[in-house]
Design an enzyme around this catalytic site. Sequence first.
Site, mmCIF file in Angstrom:
data_model
loop_
_atom_site.group_PDB
_atom_site.id
_atom_site.type_symbol
_atom_site.label_atom_id
_atom_site.label_comp_id
_atom_site.label_asym_id
_atom_site.label_seq_id
_atom_site.Cartn_x
_atom_site.Cartn_y
_atom_site.Cartn_z
ATOM 1 N N CYS A 88 0.723 -1.146 0.019
ATOM 2 C CA CYS A 88 0.036 -0.199 -0.001
ATOM 3 C C CYS A 88 0.942 1.132 0.121
ATOM 4 C CB CYS A 88 -0.955 -0.011 1.231
ATOM 5 S SG CYS A 88 -1.767 1.477 1.319
ATOM 6 N N ASN A 174 -14.110 8.800 -0.669
ATOM 7 C CA ASN A 174 -15.042 7.575 -1.064
ATOM 8 C C ASN A 174 -14.569 6.370 -0.225
ATOM 9 O OD1 ASN A 174 -15.661 9.031 -3.217
ATOM 10 N ND2 ASN A 174 -13.713 8.931 -4.608
ATOM 11 N N HIS A 185 -6.670 1.899 2.015
ATOM 12 C CA HIS A 185 -6.204 2.635 3.102
ATOM 13 C C HIS A 185 -7.267 3.763 3.434
ATOM 14 C CE1 HIS A 185 -2.730 3.556 5.657
ATOM 15 N NE2 HIS A 185 -3.615 4.717 6.083
ATOM 16 N N HIS A 187 -8.620 6.937 3.693
ATOM 17 C CA HIS A 187 -7.914 8.125 3.075
ATOM 18 C C HIS A 187 -9.120 9.100 2.448
ATOM 19 C CE1 HIS A 187 -8.050 5.973 -0.789
ATOM 20 N NE2 HIS A 187 -7.704 7.024 -1.526
ATOM 21 N N GLN A 189 -9.537 13.137 -0.537
ATOM 22 C CA GLN A 189 -9.212 13.696 -1.329
ATOM 23 C C GLN A 189 -9.632 15.105 -1.280
ATOM 24 O OE1 GLN A 189 -8.591 11.797 -5.222
ATOM 25 N NE2 GLN A 189 -9.920 10.237 -4.567
#
Length: 357
Positions: A88, A174, A185, A187, A189
Amino acid sequence: MGSVSMQSIWKTSAALADGREIIYFNESPGLGRELAPDTRPLPQRPPGPPLPVGSAESGIRWDPLAGEWVVIAAARQDRTFLPPADQCPLDPSAPGRPSEIPASSYDVVVFENRFPSLSEPLGRCEVVCFTSDHYASFAQLTPARVRTVFEAWADRTQELSALPGTEQVYCFENRGEEIGVTLSHPHGQIYAFPFVTPRTERMVAQARGYNGANLFDDLVAAELRAGVRIVTRNEHWIVFVPESARWPYEVRIFPTARVPDLPSVGEAARESFGPLYLDVLRRFDALFDRPAPYIAAWHQAPVRDEATRRQFAAHLQVLSVRRAAGKLKYLAGTESGMGVWINDIVPEEAAQRLREA
């Protein structure tokens, strides 16, 4: 390379091997994470002006029939796609396994996307990692960590809004392969758009044409009076299913004090957001006893229109594509072809199920 303190968060920054910016939002001072070198042999980003509007390659193009901008980002075809957990790129770096984050640990970190849809001066795309724990989710964060994430959202909104070409800043997450997530992972944006997005333009037009005092204020007041679609609330935030919800399970989260963007949210509201938001996400997960695929989208005012900013109400929309156990909501002929939405779940029933989850 620099360091800035804000509340109980310490912000430090550095550059990655190819020149992209990385920013650590630390919950303790003096950790020196920004000193960790990026040892990868990455090529420098090519210098020179951006591709022009309407370029034969990537860039932004105008759709004259829809009256909307479309982003063409051909280079994203090569982005990392569903790597195994031990590869990752959002994990902290480890001996023999350098990642996008050079430090060996982090709290919250933001960096310029290696495969951006937009790049300066025609926009900017950043990645926000909520935790170094690869197997966690946002719903499993602590309220203190959510506060750190909120500070990162607010900081990046302010910084990106100051860039000359930015017209709107969009923070979002998302979650789930059903949504199209390519990295598991935890996260999100952040996009700095060089135009005001179509969804926001329509919202702004509705607010301008409204006959009352303020469309957003009256919408929230109407939901409070009706009561049947309220999911939860606290002193500073209200969560409700919209009366005209498009998605099977969808909520809007409004601050009780109207603000145009995240940097304008007050201290008390920032502090009380975490417990409420974690409760909302856990309700979504509990609906069908499995992790909910969702999009969490912050709606913020356009950057440069002061009259609009005085009217606009920043808020968070959380929507899930799951309509039942083992069933997803797909955008089919009416939605994708004509923009006419058909919802299989009555909003009042969705609100009740979320309250009881």
